[in-house]
Design an enzyme around this catalytic site. Structure first.
Site, PDB file in Angstrom:
ATOM      1  N   SER A 185       0.046 -11.211  -9.608  1.00  8.79           N
ATOM      2  CA  SER A 185       1.329 -11.732  -9.130  1.00  8.79           C
ATOM      3  C   SER A 185       1.145 -12.208  -7.697  1.00  8.79           C
ATOM      4  CB  SER A 185       2.377 -10.618  -9.152  1.00  8.79           C
ATOM      5  OG  SER A 185       3.504 -11.008  -8.398  1.00  8.79           O
ATOM      6  N   TYR A 241       4.071  -1.811  -6.808  1.00 11.93           N
ATOM      7  CA  TYR A 241       3.748  -2.955  -7.673  1.00 11.93           C
ATOM      8  C   TYR A 241       2.851  -3.953  -6.949  1.00 11.93           C
ATOM      9  CZ  TYR A 241       4.454  -7.123 -10.573  1.00 11.93           C
ATOM     10  OH  TYR A 241       4.254  -8.246 -11.359  1.00 11.93           O
TER      11      TYR A 241
END
Ligand SMILES: NC(=O)c1ccc[n+]([C@@H]2O[C@H](COP(=O)([O-])OP(=O)(O)OC[C@H]3O[C@@H](n4cnc5c(N)ncnc54)[C@H](OP(=O)(O)O)[C@@H]3O)[C@@H](O)[C@H]2O)c1
Length: 241
Positions: free
Chosen positions: A142, A163
């Protein structure tokens, strides 16, 4: 040994993983949906069957190293090859939580799935890929984990740190695996799919699952010996780490 190229997509029962599995199957690969619930996997397969493609389901939980060894053992026994690994499965547990408040347990659980899972998968499949002198490994990362993205450019400050750090580590893993594996015809890359309409991305995300899957499928099916490797891509273009 299977005559078709064989691909394993973790978290292939929904979201971007299911779409990657769908696109790879339409390109003629034998696709194995790896998921923790076989029932959910078969639901996805029965949906995709209506499009005329046949896929297989295998149970694999990234938090369970035994299940990773078992799935790769079965692939070796049943197909004798694995050409493509898509490390797609991922979780986000600390959306909006500051790095100053994130619980250590949340950080550990996130790393367990988003970093140790892909590491275990790679360590398990590379020997098989080396034997055939061919492999394509795609790590679904990401842009939130890029250093550029973390330097305030996305306006997120220090939120979702578990994350984001898990994806930074996945990016580092991509580079280091490439250093070891490229000489064996194994091309390893990281992909940012953009924000995609899935359970994780939300219904207001700007990209469809088809758009989110495209770059991973492109890298997974790159046949050139000198194709991209050790890189980080979004919309088929290299992006900054
Ligand atoms: N959507 C976005 O906007 C976006 C943006 C950037 C990056 N990404 C990345 O792209 C990947 C796919 O995202 P998505 O939006 O499709 O996510 P999603 O809709 O939330 O789906 C996640 C998938 O991962 C599986 N999974 C979670 N933990 C697992 C475990 N321990 N073992 C095996 N499978 C597990 C889930 O299985 P269950 O069904 O069993 O829960 C599900 O199949 C992720 O790595 C994500 O970080 C997504």
């Amino acid at each position: 040994m299977s005559s078709k190229r064989v691909a394993l997509v973790t978290g292939g029962n929904r979201g971007i993983g299911k779409e990657i599995a769908r696109q790879l199957a339409h390109k003629g690969l034998h696709v194995i949906i790896g998921c923790r619930s076989e029932e959910k996997g078969w639901q996805a397969v029965s949906e995709l069957r209506s499009e005329g493609v046949e896929l297989e389901v295998q149970a694999v939980d990234l938090q369970d190293p035994g299940s990773i060894d078992a799935v790769v053992y079965r692939i070796r026994q049943e197909h004798g090859r694995l050409d493509v690994l898509i490390n797609n499965a991922g979780i986000i547990l600390d959306r909006g939580v500051s790095v100053l408040d994130v619980e250590e347990g949340v950080m550990k659980e996130t790393l367990e799935t988003n970093f140790f899972g892909p590491l275990r998968m790679i360590q398990a499949v590379v020997p098989l890929m080396k034997e055939q002198g061919y492999g394509r490994i795609v790590n679904m990362s990401s842009g939130l984990g890029s250093f550029q993205g973390m330097q305030g450019l996305l306006g997120l400050k220090g939120s979702s740190s578990a994350y984001r750090i898990s994806k930074t580590m996945l990016n580092a893993l991509t580079v280091l695996v490439d250093q070891e594996a490229a000489a064996y015809g194994i091309q390893t890359n990281a992909v940012c799919p953009g924000r995609v309409q899935t359970d994780m991305g939300g219904t207001d995300a700007p990209h469809s699952v088809a758009e989110g899957a495209d770059t991973a499928v492109w890298l997974a099916t790159a046949e050139e010996e000198d194709g991209p490797t050790g890189g980080y891509f979004r919309e088929r273009r290299a992006i900054s780490w």
